[in-house]
Design an enzyme around this catalytic site. Sequence first.
Site, PDB file in Angstrom:
ATOM      1  N   SER A  36      51.475  33.601 174.262  1.00 42.78           N
ATOM      2  CA  SER A  36      51.091  34.785 175.022  1.00 42.78           C
ATOM      3  C   SER A  36      51.129  34.415 176.488  1.00 42.78           C
ATOM      4  CB  SER A  36      49.673  35.207 174.631  1.00 42.78           C
ATOM      5  OG  SER A  36      49.103  36.117 175.566  1.00 42.78           O
ATOM      6  N   TYR A  90      40.602  33.345 172.453  1.00 45.72           N
ATOM      7  CA  TYR A  90      42.033  33.631 172.439  1.00 45.72           C
ATOM      8  C   TYR A  90      42.771  32.750 173.450  1.00 45.72           C
ATOM      9  CZ  TYR A  90      46.252  36.573 172.168  1.00 45.72           C
ATOM     10  OH  TYR A  90      47.539  37.036 171.998  1.00 45.72           O
TER      11      TYR A  90
END
Length: 278
Positions: A160, A173
């Site tokens: 990401s 995350y």
Amino acid sequence: MTMNPGPAPHPRPLTPALAAPSVGLDLDGRTVLVTGAASGIGRACALRLVAAGAKVKAVDRQADGLEALLAQSLGLAAAGSLEAHVLDLTDLDAAEEAAAGTDILVNNAGLQLVRPIEEFPPEVFHTVLTVMLEAPFRLIRGALPHMYGQGWGRIINLSSVHGLRASAYKSAYVAAKHGLEGLSKTAALEGAPHGVTSNCVNPGYVRTPLVERQIADQAAAHGIPEDRVVADILLKDSALKRLVEPEEVAEAVAYLCTPEASFITGTSLALDGGWTAH
């Protein structure tokens, strides 16, 4: 964990990736494992690689989503095939076993919770790290013997922009994605003498259920209305003011499987709309 779904973030734009695949790819005879395949990026990757002729093992814990994916794959004019397997990646032994015999591994499965660190449930932090970092390690570990034995393999880790940049309220995350970046680079160094490449693909915010579900949490964390989250939070740092489409990410994954990408390893391919250009 339960998160309230928010409104659809943006109208779906027309992009080249939605019209037709742009990467020429023949995966006839190759076996692919895609995790988190029931929806979003994983679903798009599974369908794209089936269309390229691969035998795709699609794994997820959502049986209904896998059934829908299997039905959709049967409608493709493709030389490949798809098998759907229900698998919870917190079962690490089962994850490693599932990866045996894999030629191409797409580590995609993920989850998200938006909370300040002092309010972040420790058990959720543990689960996020298990699914998004420890499970990819075990999957790579399970896949490498076959890859090394044949002198060819592709490991593609769906990281990401948060593997390259941090954001507030996403401690688990961000930590998992930063760890995945390091794991991917280590696999690249170890795999290079054996014909195995390992890379990360780093999208910004993608039009997926994972993104849509965090809108309410983002609004609460930042103290703004839900209808301002996309423009004020999600796309704030992106030069291109739209969400990435899952098919665009799948096309980047497909490119990393091509012979032309055989010299690309240990890198992070950003599809972030200019976020990391700041």
